[in-house]
Enzyme design. Structure first.
Site, PDB file in Angstrom:
ATOM      1  CE  LYS A 118      -0.238   1.702   4.553  1.00 50.59           C
ATOM      2  NZ  LYS A 118       0.935   1.009   5.077  1.00 50.59           N
ATOM      3  CG  ASP A 146      -3.041   0.706   6.354  1.00 44.83           C
ATOM      4  OD1 ASP A 146      -3.315   1.889   6.604  1.00 44.83           O
ATOM      5  OD2 ASP A 146      -2.093   0.106   6.880  1.00 44.83           O
ATOM      6  CB  THR A 183      -2.244   5.126   2.737  1.00 45.36           C
ATOM      7  OG1 THR A 183      -2.226   4.247   3.868  1.00 45.36           O
ATOM      8  CG2 THR A 183      -0.882   5.734   2.554  1.00 45.36           C
ATOM      9  CB  SER A 202       0.443   9.176   4.012  1.00 48.02           C
ATOM     10  OG  SER A 202       0.555   8.846   2.637  1.00 48.02           O
ATOM     11  CD  GLU A 234       6.555   3.830   5.918  1.00 45.84           C
ATOM     12  OE1 GLU A 234       6.232   4.691   5.089  1.00 45.84           O
ATOM     13  OE2 GLU A 234       6.003   3.688   7.018  1.00 45.84           O
TER      14      GLU A 234
END
Lengths: 216, 216
Positions: free
Chosen positions: A74, A127, A131, A137, A164
């Site tokens: 994701k 999620d 996001t 984010s 990430e």
């Protein structure tokens, strides 16, 4: 993540909590649903009952692979949604990236032994929608910068926080190749992040792919 | 919809276009992906190629049932998302309603002969995320009014536009009963719209349901 925990702490039970759960909202007592995964079903079920509150609702699962993959992929798709925003491509394009990106997540997950219901659950789709659609984010902010013409390395330099998906994208690309799964959106994100691919040319190429059936 | 077309125009081919497609963005040439469903696969494929442009990308499907159901049920779930907004329940709750609502859509659709991949596709999940997260739709506006304490009938009186989910919710509830499928969110929306159920009591009851596994 669960593989690493099992390797470094052998003989210990593993369980994961993952889902659309901004900590501030959980702390304020706002309604939250989350996946609690453990390969030992009885443990997952017991933990779910121990952690539940009137506003915090865990669903148990024994599919730790699906939960770990959903949470990782994701972040790559959030970068793609950020690029759509930064390039001002509109709400249709954002919904298309989320939906076709979810299809990529599901294809890779199933090929790696995860269950579709987990990827379509709170730790995957849940999620993903938070996001991609909630407050900006870190991953989406990186995508937005790329969509506005910045280079990823330049945007990230000097930032203390971690996006990430920047690190996950090439790993997802490698897994897609290893499992023989088509993931055009994730592959495009990896190329934009790490190979300085051109944004408009990348979008044109995605739209110009041969047409196909929705489930193919 | 495809059933009605087949009944009123027997002997004619049926095809449906459905997905996250704000007309204004399509007209502006912004990237859009859509499902094109026809029970005759060759027709669907030919229409997809005829309608494609550099920014308009159809995916063909032969699952007209899934496309019709996705487009209808998403309106009920959009009302649920609106209630979350109107009641200021936060982004976690909105993502949970979308995800657990999608699970309801998928359960009913599969029970009625649709394919999961269609419900997870552009006409199902894609349209759901656009309606729940894009600019305020009519259905979400109705939900927001209910979340702020208004009655549905009062909000709708004198409005020229249609909030389809108001009419769809009791039909979905009846289908869930007929096919023996649990749809707690859609059922709660129907009760809020048509039985003047109390908003806070309804939300507490949803959160207080027995815990369960994610795929159960």
């Amino acid at each position: 993540m669960p593989q690493i925990v099992s390797e470094t702490m052998p003989g210990h039970a593993v369980a994961m909590l993952s889902g659309p759960t901004f900590a501030e909202e959980v702390a304020r007592g706002l309604p939250t649903a989350i996946t609690l995964a453990s390969p030992e079903r009885a443990l997952g079920e017991a933990l779910a009952h121990a952690l539940r509150t009137p506003a915090f609702r865990p669903y148990w699962s024994d599919d730790v692979t699906g939960v770990a993959l959903g949470g990782a992929i994701k972040n790559v798709l959030a970068i793609a949604c950020g690029i759509v925003e930064g390039r001002k491509l509109g709400d249709n394009a954002r919904a298309a990236v989320l939906t076709r990106g979810f299809a990529e997540m599901a294809r890779l997950g199933v090929a790696m032994g995860a269950r579709l219901e987990t990827l379509a659950g709170l730790a995957g789709l849940g999620d993903l929608t938070l996001t991609c659609n909630g407050p900006l984010s870190r991953n989406r902010a990186l995508g937005a910068a790329i969509g506005q013409g910045q280079r990823a390395a330049g945007f990230l330099a000097g930032k203390a926080s971690v996006a990430e998906g920047y690190h996950t994208a090439p790993v997802v690309q490698a897994l897609a190749a290893r499992y023989g799964v088509e993931m055009p959106i994730c592959t495009a994100v990896a190329a934009l992040l790490h190979d300085d691919a051109d944004v408009d040319a990348t979008i044109r190429a995605l739209l110009a792919r041969p047409l196909k059936g929705e489930g193919e």
